[in-house]
Design a protein around this motif. Structure first.
Motif, PDB file in Angstrom:
ATOM      1  N   GLU A 250     -13.622  41.216 -11.358  1.00  0.00           N
ATOM      2  CA  GLU A 250     -12.357  41.551 -10.714  1.00  0.00           C
ATOM      3  C   GLU A 250     -12.038  43.036 -10.830  1.00  0.00           C
ATOM      4  N   VAL A 251     -12.226  43.623 -12.025  1.00  0.00           N
ATOM      5  CA  VAL A 251     -11.915  45.053 -12.153  1.00  0.00           C
ATOM      6  C   VAL A 251     -12.890  45.898 -11.339  1.00  0.00           C
ATOM      7  N   VAL A 252     -14.145  45.489 -11.317  1.00  0.00           N
ATOM      8  CA  VAL A 252     -15.153  46.260 -10.576  1.00  0.00           C
ATOM      9  C   VAL A 252     -14.875  46.211  -9.074  1.00  0.00           C
ATOM     10  N   MET A 253     -14.599  45.023  -8.545  1.00  0.00           N
ATOM     11  CA  MET A 253     -14.358  44.913  -7.109  1.00  0.00           C
ATOM     12  C   MET A 253     -13.004  45.484  -6.709  1.00  0.00           C
ATOM     13  N   ALA A 254     -12.037  45.469  -7.616  1.00  0.00           N
ATOM     14  CA  ALA A 254     -10.751  46.112  -7.317  1.00  0.00           C
ATOM     15  C   ALA A 254     -10.940  47.609  -7.152  1.00  0.00           C
ATOM     16  N   LEU A 255     -11.719  48.210  -8.058  1.00  0.00           N
ATOM     17  CA  LEU A 255     -11.968  49.652  -7.958  1.00  0.00           C
ATOM     18  C   LEU A 255     -12.766  49.991  -6.703  1.00  0.00           C
ATOM     19  N   ARG A 256     -13.708  49.132  -6.376  1.00  0.00           N
ATOM     20  CA  ARG A 256     -14.539  49.399  -5.191  1.00  0.00           C
ATOM     21  C   ARG A 256     -13.761  49.181  -3.898  1.00  0.00           C
ATOM     22  N   THR A 257     -13.001  48.082  -3.817  1.00  0.00           N
ATOM     23  CA  THR A 257     -12.301  47.725  -2.577  1.00  0.00           C
ATOM     24  C   THR A 257     -11.108  48.628  -2.309  1.00  0.00           C
ATOM     25  N   ARG A 258     -10.401  49.035  -3.399  1.00  0.00           N
ATOM     26  CA  ARG A 258      -9.215  49.874  -3.234  1.00  0.00           C
ATOM     27  C   ARG A 258      -9.440  51.282  -3.783  1.00  0.00           C
ATOM     28  N   ALA A 259     -10.571  51.860  -3.412  1.00  0.00           N
ATOM     29  CA  ALA A 259     -10.863  53.241  -3.829  1.00  0.00           C
ATOM     30  C   ALA A 259      -9.841  54.220  -3.265  1.00  0.00           C
ATOM     31  N   ASP A 260      -9.149  53.818  -2.187  1.00  0.00           N
ATOM     32  CA  ASP A 260      -8.121  54.695  -1.621  1.00  0.00           C
ATOM     33  C   ASP A 260      -6.942  54.838  -2.578  1.00  0.00           C
ATOM     34  N   ALA A 261      -6.613  53.767  -3.274  1.00  0.00           N
ATOM     35  CA  ALA A 261      -5.488  53.785  -4.210  1.00  0.00           C
ATOM     36  C   ALA A 261      -5.918  54.129  -5.629  1.00  0.00           C
ATOM     37  N   MET A 262      -7.183  53.844  -5.957  1.00  0.00           N
ATOM     38  CA  MET A 262      -7.719  54.105  -7.305  1.00  0.00           C
ATOM     39  C   MET A 262      -9.034  54.868  -7.163  1.00  0.00           C
ATOM     40  N   PRO A 263      -8.983  56.185  -7.203  1.00  0.00           N
ATOM     41  CA  PRO A 263     -10.173  57.001  -6.931  1.00  0.00           C
ATOM     42  C   PRO A 263     -11.125  57.085  -8.119  1.00  0.00           C
ATOM     43  N   TYR A 264     -11.634  55.941  -8.527  1.00  0.00           N
ATOM     44  CA  TYR A 264     -12.572  55.868  -9.645  1.00  0.00           C
ATOM     45  C   TYR A 264     -13.751  55.005  -9.216  1.00  0.00           C
ATOM     46  N   LYS A 292     -11.167  30.931  -8.466  1.00  0.00           N
ATOM     47  CA  LYS A 292     -11.361  32.169  -9.234  1.00  0.00           C
ATOM     48  C   LYS A 292     -11.659  33.319  -8.272  1.00  0.00           C
ATOM     49  N   ALA A 293     -10.968  34.445  -8.455  1.00  0.00           N
ATOM     50  CA  ALA A 293     -11.190  35.613  -7.599  1.00  0.00           C
ATOM     51  C   ALA A 293     -12.643  36.072  -7.685  1.00  0.00           C
ATOM     52  N   ILE A 294     -13.168  36.523  -6.581  1.00  0.00           N
ATOM     53  CA  ILE A 294     -14.490  37.148  -6.410  1.00  0.00           C
ATOM     54  C   ILE A 294     -15.634  36.144  -6.464  1.00  0.00           C
ATOM     55  N   VAL A 295     -15.727  35.310  -7.507  1.00  0.00           N
ATOM     56  CA  VAL A 295     -16.914  34.471  -7.699  1.00  0.00           C
ATOM     57  C   VAL A 295     -16.627  32.979  -7.635  1.00  0.00           C
ATOM     58  N   GLY A 296     -15.384  32.571  -7.435  1.00  0.00           N
ATOM     59  CA  GLY A 296     -15.067  31.149  -7.346  1.00  0.00           C
ATOM     60  C   GLY A 296     -15.625  30.523  -6.081  1.00  0.00           C
ATOM     61  N   ALA A 315     -13.999  39.010  10.913  1.00  0.00           N
ATOM     62  CA  ALA A 315     -13.954  38.597   9.507  1.00  0.00           C
ATOM     63  C   ALA A 315     -12.940  39.398   8.693  1.00  0.00           C
ATOM     64  N   GLU A 316     -12.676  40.643   9.114  1.00  0.00           N
ATOM     65  CA  GLU A 316     -11.768  41.487   8.344  1.00  0.00           C
ATOM     66  C   GLU A 316     -10.311  41.035   8.448  1.00  0.00           C
ATOM     67  N   THR A 317     -10.033  40.087   9.329  1.00  0.00           N
ATOM     68  CA  THR A 317      -8.658  39.604   9.436  1.00  0.00           C
ATOM     69  C   THR A 317      -8.219  38.905   8.154  1.00  0.00           C
ATOM     70  N   TYR A 318      -9.169  38.224   7.488  1.00  0.00           N
ATOM     71  CA  TYR A 318      -8.799  37.497   6.270  1.00  0.00           C
ATOM     72  C   TYR A 318      -9.756  37.734   5.101  1.00  0.00           C
ATOM     73  N   GLU A 319     -10.695  38.656   5.234  1.00  0.00           N
ATOM     74  CA  GLU A 319     -11.578  38.991   4.116  1.00  0.00           C
ATOM     75  C   GLU A 319     -11.558  40.501   3.896  1.00  0.00           C
ATOM     76  N   ILE A 320     -11.204  40.905   2.680  1.00  0.00           N
ATOM     77  CA  ILE A 320     -11.155  42.334   2.363  1.00  0.00           C
ATOM     78  C   ILE A 320     -12.464  42.824   1.768  1.00  0.00           C
ATOM     79  N   MET A 321     -13.389  41.893   1.536  1.00  0.00           N
ATOM     80  CA  MET A 321     -14.743  42.248   1.101  1.00  0.00           C
ATOM     81  C   MET A 321     -15.665  41.175   1.648  1.00  0.00           C
ATOM     82  N   THR A 322     -16.934  41.465   1.760  1.00  0.00           N
ATOM     83  CA  THR A 322     -17.863  40.482   2.315  1.00  0.00           C
ATOM     84  C   THR A 322     -18.476  39.650   1.192  1.00  0.00           C
TER      85      THR A 322
END
Length: 519
Positions: A250-264, A292-296, A315-322
């Motif tokens: 979850e922390v890894v994909m949050a950083l990757r998906t929202r790099a605009d808000a979290m530049p790390y 479960k988020a990401i892997v459920g 797909a981007e209408t309801y998926e923020i990552m593939t």
């Protein structure tokens, strides 16, 4: 994204504690072989630091840390130690076998811990930090110091502790939310103030270690990064004591998906996340919840008609990552009873499994047996049977044969033959239901009476011929262990899961050292 394209300050290091804090979950005991498999998976995925265990806890823990230290090729391997001379020496001895070893030592700092657990004054704690961190630094160059219960520690005293640890040689400072008490805003402000006001703070990497008691472990971890922390301590599937730890995926994909808000960024290869989740779930016998988020199982499933319509259009209408970005593929139907060894081996490799010769032969035979009984064999079926095989490979007590007779409103009887260390015995037991008769027959045959904590059954895929995945958790003499099994027959799956848990709960793990919790 490579480090060459990012400034060093934006890099976040991933410290995985699945093998230490994750294994402290009641029932999540792993064998040495399973720990090595998990460690190899983490290393392949790009985890920076693997906390392999608590070496002073038992000889088994020490040997596991040594084995992981010798096995891991890239990651730093850390061993946990209380602020006690013997603990630190033992951790140093264990991690010296690693290409890069770290001693992670901790001491309580909050008033409630000092008064009721440590029974020390603030000045005494400062002396302990200076002495034990210096001892650790004399053994290894990489020393992490943790302030247990940091989020309930007065900020001025916490600053003194951090300053002392850095002066004594700590290279990483961890300020854990040990009891999951913090909220994101105050977590952010704590890191911001400590890093901004402690002398020489720039000489150490600051770390977050968050528990999920209030469901905010991931949010607090990310808030800590925003406040200046550059290491996140986490576990696969959020495994850990009580409500668990921040989930790595979850922390890894949050950083990757929202790099605009979290530049790390991290160096994690995210396509390995799904496989890592499966391996840890199988090794720990802790199934992943469907939502479960990401892997459920339902993370990329869409049932709502509106959602399905949108997905078909874009797909981007309801998926923020593939799904592919985390290593999840569509369930495919490519294997059957006519498939040979080569095709099966290719399929295992595609699903992320590399089995030794004996394990492969056993898995292949189970696949052929399954294909004879089940019309369609899906990827999920193969994953379930391989995980089941790996999880029960070392069982001393095994099911040989079982016959169950059930009658509505009548007697439910189970006649079962078990092999215990190669010797077979047969028992018959009548119960209030089929499962009760099965579990009671096992208890009678083995001569132990564990308490059933959890029993659940899921379908691996759809259809009346779907494999049943059974989950059992047992408690015996204060020890808790979990077991899983997958079979087309629900009752056989239940029996094998119970036996798997029974085998694990009877393993003597040795007395764990008190206070084996650094976060």
């Amino acid at each position: 994204m490579s480090a060459t394209t990012q400034s060093n300050k934006d890099r976040v290091f991933i410290f995985d504690t699945t093998l230490r804090d994750g294994e402290q979950s009641p029932g999540a005991t792993m064998t040495l072989e399973e720990k090595l498999q998990v460690a190899e998976t983490l290393d392949d995925m790009g985890v920076d630091i693997i906390e392999a265990g608590f070496p002073i806890a038992s000889n088994g823990d020490f040997e596991a840390v040594v084995a992981v230290a010798k096995h891991v090729k890239r990651a730093t391997v850390a061993g946990l130690a209380r602020a006690i001379t013997a603990d630190i020496d033992r951790a140093g001895e264990a991690v010296r076998h690693a290409r890069r070893g770290r001693i992670h030592t901790f001491v309580s700092t909050s008033p409630i811990h000092l008064a009721h657990q440590m029974k020390k004054t603030e000045d005494e704690v400062i002396e302990i930090i200076a002495r034990t961190v210096a001892q650790a630094r004399n053994l290894v160059d990489d020393v992490e110091w943790s302030a247990m219960d940091a989020t309930r520690t007065p900020i001025e005293f916490l600053k003194r502790c951090v300053d002392t640890a850095i002066k004594a040689g700590a290279t990483t400072i961890n300020l854990p939310d040990t009891v999951g008490y913090a909220v994101p805003d105050e977590h952010f402000r704590m890191f911001k103030e400590i890093i901004g006001s402690v002398p020489n703070a720039d000489k150490a990497i600051f770390s977050v270690h968050c528990h999920n008691d209030l469901g905010m472990a991931v949010a607090n971890s990310l808030a800590g990064v925003a406040g200046g922390a550059r290491q996140i301590e986490c576990t696969i599937n959020g495994l850990g004591e009580r409500a668990g730890n921040a989930a790595l995926e979850e922390v890894v994909m949050a950083l990757r998906t929202r790099a605009d808000a979290m530049p790390y960024y991290t160096e994690i290869e995210t396509t390995h996340l799904s496989r890592a989740s499966r391996i840890v779930a199988a090794a720990s016998n802790f199934p992943v919840q469907y939502n479960k988020a990401i892997v459920g199982k339902n993370a990329f499933a869409h049932e709502s008609g509106i959602h399905q319509d949108g997905m078909l259009k874009n797909a981007e209408t309801y998926e923020i990552m593939t799904p592919a970005s985390v290593g999840i593929k569509e369930t495919t139907l490519v294997m059957g009873k006519h498939s040979g060894r080569a095709a099966f081996k290719d399929k295992l490799r595609e699903l992320g499994y590399e089995l030794g010769d004996n394990a492969f032969q056993e898995a292949f035979q189970r696949f052929k047996d399954l294909a004879d009984r089940k019309k369609h064999v899906y990827d999920a079926d193969i994953i379930a049977l391989v995980d089941d095989e790996v999880g029960s490979a070392g069982d001393r007590i095994k099911l040989v044969d079982m016959e169950v007779v059930s009658k509505t409103g009548g007697v439910h009887s189970c006649t079962m033959t078990l092999s215990v260390d190669g010797e077979e015995s047969t028992v018959t037991y009548d119960g209030t239901g089929s499962v009760d008769a099965i579990f009671s027959a096992i208890k009678q045959a083995v001569g132990q009476q564990p308490h059933l904590v959890l029993y659940a059954v899921d379908g691996v895929t759809g259809g009346t011929d779907a494999q049943a995945s059974a989950h059992v958790r047992l408690e015996l003499n204060g020890r808790i262990a979990s077991g899983n099994a997958a079979e087309p027959d629900t009752l056989v799956a239940s029996a094998r899961a119970y036996l798997n848990a029974f085998n694990r709960v009877m393993i003597e793990r040795g007395a764990a050292a008190q206070g084996a919790m650094a976060g």
